[in-house]
Design a protein around this motif. Structure first.
Motif, PDB file in Angstrom:
ATOM      1  N   MET A 213      32.124 -47.012  32.694  1.00 34.31           N
ATOM      2  CA  MET A 213      33.033 -48.116  32.993  1.00 34.31           C
ATOM      3  C   MET A 213      34.324 -48.024  32.192  1.00 34.31           C
ATOM      4  O   MET A 213      35.411 -48.342  32.694  1.00 34.31           O
ATOM      5  CB  MET A 213      32.340 -49.445  32.714  1.00 34.31           C
ATOM      6  N   LYS A 214      34.223 -47.546  30.969  1.00 30.96           N
ATOM      7  CA  LYS A 214      35.420 -47.343  30.155  1.00 30.96           C
ATOM      8  C   LYS A 214      36.334 -46.314  30.816  1.00 30.96           C
ATOM      9  O   LYS A 214      37.556 -46.487  30.870  1.00 30.96           O
ATOM     10  CB  LYS A 214      35.016 -46.866  28.754  1.00 30.96           C
ATOM     11  N   ASP A 215      35.731 -45.251  31.351  1.00 32.64           N
ATOM     12  CA  ASP A 215      36.508 -44.211  32.038  1.00 32.64           C
ATOM     13  C   ASP A 215      37.153 -44.756  33.313  1.00 32.64           C
ATOM     14  O   ASP A 215      38.319 -44.459  33.617  1.00 32.64           O
ATOM     15  CB  ASP A 215      35.601 -43.030  32.389  1.00 32.64           C
ATOM     16  N   ILE A 216      36.400 -45.549  34.061  1.00 27.83           N
ATOM     17  CA  ILE A 216      36.931 -46.114  35.299  1.00 27.83           C
ATOM     18  C   ILE A 216      38.086 -47.075  35.002  1.00 27.83           C
ATOM     19  O   ILE A 216      39.075 -47.113  35.739  1.00 27.83           O
ATOM     20  CB  ILE A 216      35.808 -46.824  36.089  1.00 27.83           C
ATOM     21  N   LYS A 217      37.972 -47.827  33.916  1.00 29.55           N
ATOM     22  CA  LYS A 217      39.058 -48.736  33.532  1.00 29.55           C
ATOM     23  C   LYS A 217      40.327 -47.959  33.199  1.00 29.55           C
ATOM     24  O   LYS A 217      41.448 -48.400  33.508  1.00 29.55           O
ATOM     25  CB  LYS A 217      38.626 -49.596  32.342  1.00 29.55           C
ATOM     26  N   GLU A 218      40.158 -46.803  32.578  1.00 30.49           N
ATOM     27  CA  GLU A 218      41.318 -45.968  32.271  1.00 30.49           C
ATOM     28  C   GLU A 218      41.926 -45.400  33.558  1.00 30.49           C
ATOM     29  O   GLU A 218      43.150 -45.323  33.697  1.00 30.49           O
ATOM     30  CB  GLU A 218      40.918 -44.843  31.319  1.00 30.49           C
ATOM     31  N   MET A 219      41.065 -45.022  34.492  1.00 28.39           N
ATOM     32  CA  MET A 219      41.558 -44.551  35.794  1.00 28.39           C
ATOM     33  C   MET A 219      42.340 -45.668  36.486  1.00 28.39           C
ATOM     34  O   MET A 219      43.398 -45.433  37.075  1.00 28.39           O
ATOM     35  CB  MET A 219      40.379 -44.114  36.684  1.00 28.39           C
ATOM     36  N   HIS A 220      41.819 -46.870  36.390  1.00 28.11           N
ATOM     37  CA  HIS A 220      42.488 -48.029  36.981  1.00 28.11           C
ATOM     38  C   HIS A 220      43.850 -48.247  36.342  1.00 28.11           C
ATOM     39  O   HIS A 220      44.837 -48.528  37.029  1.00 28.11           O
ATOM     40  CB  HIS A 220      41.615 -49.274  36.803  1.00 28.11           C
ATOM     41  N   ARG A 221      43.924 -48.106  35.024  1.00 31.84           N
ATOM     42  CA  ARG A 221      45.197 -48.279  34.320  1.00 31.84           C
ATOM     43  C   ARG A 221      46.233 -47.268  34.819  1.00 31.84           C
ATOM     44  O   ARG A 221      47.419 -47.590  34.970  1.00 31.84           O
ATOM     45  CB  ARG A 221      44.993 -48.100  32.814  1.00 31.84           C
TER      46      ARG A 221
END
Length: 362
Positions: A213-221
């Protein structure tokens, strides 16, 4: 001309019932998916993960985890080894082809990467990586944090090619594919025992899901809005694991770890719409591969217990180098003792494509 058209229609009606369900679904999927992709402005495919989706990024890294030598690539175009850990193409290659963009997703670190490749999509994946950065550090490959740094670099290069506004739109309408987790459990938990000393298997699954989820949040950013996550395969059914566990059956302990983690992935993906305004899609690689292992004839396979390379029981990567292989890899579920054959990867890709829907692409 009219007679010819009628004959073609009659032939199609006669042949279609004789097609396997998988073949028929594949035909419908490609037509439907291309239309959906066009209707929803899908721009490209951007890939993150491990050897299941690494087309050769590890070739230039100082690591032993490489597949850029025979017999890898035996059934690739011109029989050329590229760094893909299979006899041919990977699932993401087939997905990109079905979308109508390209037959291959190149590695971002590919020395001769062309500008046009940036428009069709690239893979940042690194064989032997995982959701846990420690997994990648053990083998000196690219952790996801580094893969995401390359994503930012990609976005900058894309902006220089088509302009910042268009680059933003390409990223926003791209399909982000994440495929990893196998090395976290096999290498980092059950073999090296690093994390096993810190977590129970359930706790480690929670840790990995949080990392995802941390990685996906960075992708979202950076701009991502659509993410496809491929579940961990049935680890206990891998020929290598069977050999290590001295069993001829799929090991229940390894499979339970995979199933439990996959459930955590699905639970996290279900929260994306509300938390980040993203759409998430889960691909059940576990169910697909387990079904093929348990019912090989259903999928046209004749061998599901061992790989095609060497003895098929323990060889993969360096230990598979220059070994003899089975005569017909398309009859095997596994190419080496860990990785599926191109044909099995094609089946996984078809499942992913059949799962695409307008809700995900909106």
């Amino acid at each position: 001309m009219e007679l010819l058209v009628v004959m073609v229609i009659i032939l199609a009606i006669w042949v279609r019932p004789m097609m396997s369900t998988a073949t028929a679904a594949q035909y419908v999927d490609i037509y439907r998916v291309r239309k959906m992709a066009a209707d929803h402005n899908v721009t490209c495919v951007l890939v993150f993960g491990d050897s299941s989706v690494d087309p050769g990024n590890n070739n230039i890294l100082d690591t032993t985890f490489k597949g850029n030598f025979p017999p890898y690539g035996k059934d690739f175009f011109n029989g050329k080894p590229t760094g893909r850990f299979s006899n041919g193409r990977l699932p993401t290659d087939f997905i990109a082809e079905a979308l109508g963009y390209t037959k291959l997703i190149p590695g971002y670190l590919q020395p001769k990467l062309r500008k046009k490749n940036l428009l069709h999509g690239v893979s940042f994946a690194s064989a032997a990586s995982g959701y846990d950065d420690l997994t990648a550090n053990i083998t000196n490959v690219l952790p996801v944090s580094k893969q995401l740094q390359y994503l930012s670099h990609y976005k900058t290069r894309l902006g220089g090619l088509v302009g910042e506004k268009r680059a933003e739109q390409i990223i926003r309408d791209a399909i982000f594919v994440i495929s990893m987790g196998t090395n976290d459990f096999i290498q980092n938990y059950y073999i090296e025992l690093v994390r096993a000393k810190q977590f129970t298997v359930e706790e480690y699954g929670d840790y990995l899901a949080t990392s995802m989820m941390k990685d996906i949040k960075e992708m979202h950013r950076i701009g991502a809005r659509r993410v496809v996550v491929v579940g961990v395969p049935p680890l206990g059914c891998m020929p290598l694991v069977k050999t290590l566990r001295d069993t001829t059956f799929c090991d229940p302990m390894y499979n339970h770890a995979a199933l439990s983690f996959n459930n955590k992935i699905k639970a996290k993906l279900a929260t994306l719409k509300i938390s980040l305004g993203m759409t998430g899609l889960y691909v059940d690689a576990y169910g697909i591969i387990q079904s093929a292992v348990n019912n090989p004839i259903k999928y046209g396979f004749t061998e599901s217990s061992k790989g095609c390379c060497g003895t098929g029981t323990i060889e993969y990567g360096d230990t598979c180098k220059d070994l003899s292989t089975c005569k017909d890899p398309s009859k095997y579920v596994f190419w080496d003792a860990v990785h599926p054959t191109e044909r099995m990867y094609k089946i996984i890709a078809d499942e992913a494509l059949s799962s695409l829907n307008t809700g995900f692409l909106d």
